[in-house]
Design a protein around this motif. Structure first.
Motif, short mmCIF file in Angstrom:
data_model
loop_
_atom_site.label_atom_id
_atom_site.label_comp_id
_atom_site.label_asym_id
_atom_site.label_seq_id
_atom_site.Cartn_x
_atom_site.Cartn_y
_atom_site.Cartn_z
N ASN A 1 0.80 -1.23 0.00
CA ASN A 1 0.00 0.00 0.00
C ASN A 1 0.83 1.28 0.00
O ASN A 1 0.29 2.36 0.12
N ILE A 2 2.14 1.15 -0.12
CA ILE A 2 3.00 2.33 -0.12
C ILE A 2 3.62 2.48 -1.50
O ILE A 2 4.16 1.51 -2.05
N SER A 3 3.57 3.70 -2.03
CA SER A 3 4.16 3.95 -3.34
C SER A 3 5.67 3.82 -3.26
O SER A 3 6.27 3.92 -2.18
N GLN A 4 6.28 3.62 -4.40
CA GLN A 4 7.74 3.49 -4.45
C GLN A 4 8.40 4.78 -3.94
O GLN A 4 9.42 4.73 -3.26
N TYR A 5 7.80 5.92 -4.25
CA TYR A 5 8.33 7.20 -3.79
C TYR A 5 8.35 7.28 -2.27
O TYR A 5 9.32 7.74 -1.68
N HIS A 6 7.28 6.85 -1.61
CA HIS A 6 7.19 6.99 -0.16
C HIS A 6 7.91 5.88 0.59
O HIS A 6 8.12 5.99 1.79
N THR A 7 8.31 4.83 -0.10
CA THR A 7 9.03 3.73 0.54
C THR A 7 10.34 4.22 1.17
O THR A 7 10.69 3.81 2.27
N HIS A 8 11.04 5.11 0.50
CA HIS A 8 12.32 5.58 1.04
C HIS A 8 12.15 6.54 2.22
O HIS A 8 13.13 6.93 2.83
N ARG A 9 10.93 6.90 2.57
CA ARG A 9 10.67 7.79 3.70
C ARG A 9 10.10 7.06 4.90
O ARG A 9 9.66 7.68 5.85
N MET A 10 10.09 5.76 4.90
CA MET A 10 9.41 4.97 5.93
C MET A 10 10.13 4.93 7.28
O MET A 10 9.48 4.84 8.32
N LEU A 11 11.44 4.97 7.29
CA LEU A 11 12.20 4.72 8.51
C LEU A 11 11.78 5.58 9.71
O LEU A 11 11.55 5.03 10.79
N PRO A 12 11.65 6.91 9.59
CA PRO A 12 11.25 7.68 10.78
C PRO A 12 9.90 7.24 11.34
O PRO A 12 9.72 7.20 12.56
#
Length: 162
Positions: free
Chosen positions: A62-73
């Motif tokens: 359910n997460i776009s490829q763009y938002h995947t790199h912002r998941m850690l925080p």
């Protein structure tokens, strides 16, 4: 024995930190964005589900490829809240996010002074650059007003990379 110059240099640092701390405590733990219970637009549309569901949000696709790199925080916030057995009420999420942002800001300040020592800046240069880096709208107001964002982790990483 410390020289008078050393005392002045350290004194100005403590004054800079005290001013920053007073403003941050007031702004990071006061009013939150009114839109979507403090999440703001990006937080409510993209990040709220990651905060609440953790890695399940990623594994379900359910997460776009763009938002995947912002998941850690957001995963860090999610698992801290789970470890502390906090419910995912907006007030709890905002508080935990604000505490994490405050810790990251403290790390940024520590890294900044490390850069200053490495570059051998005099106290006037250090004060001016500190003001540019930390006494601005984004750091002093926005990160407290809308704490559920990736901006403070990114800011800390950028200072670390410097």
């Amino acid at each position: 024995m410390n020289s008078p110059k050393s005392f002045v240099k350290n004194l100005h640092r403590w004054i800079l930190i005290a001013i920053l701390a007073i403003i941050v405590v007031h702004n990071y733990y006061g009013e939150y964005c009114a839109h979507c219970e403090g999440y703001g637009w990006d937080g409510s549309v993209y990040y709220k589900d990651i905060l609440i569901n953790g890695l399940d949000q990623y594994t379900s696709g359910n997460i776009s490829q763009y938002h995947t790199h912002r998941m850690l925080p957001f995963l860090i916030i999610h698992y801290i809240m789970r470890v502390l057995s906090l419910s995912f009420l907006p007030n709890n999420v905002m508080l935990v996010s604000s505490i994490i942002n405050t810790c990251l800001l403290a790390i940024s300040v520590w890294l900044f002074f490390g850069i200053s020592l490495a570059k051998k800046w005099n106290w006037k240069t250090e004060t001016l650059i500190f003001a540019f880096c930390f006494y601005n709208y984004h750091v002093l107001k926005f990160m407290g007003y809308c704490p559920v964002m990736t901006d403070m982790p990114t800011y800390t990483l950028s200072i670390a990379l410097a």
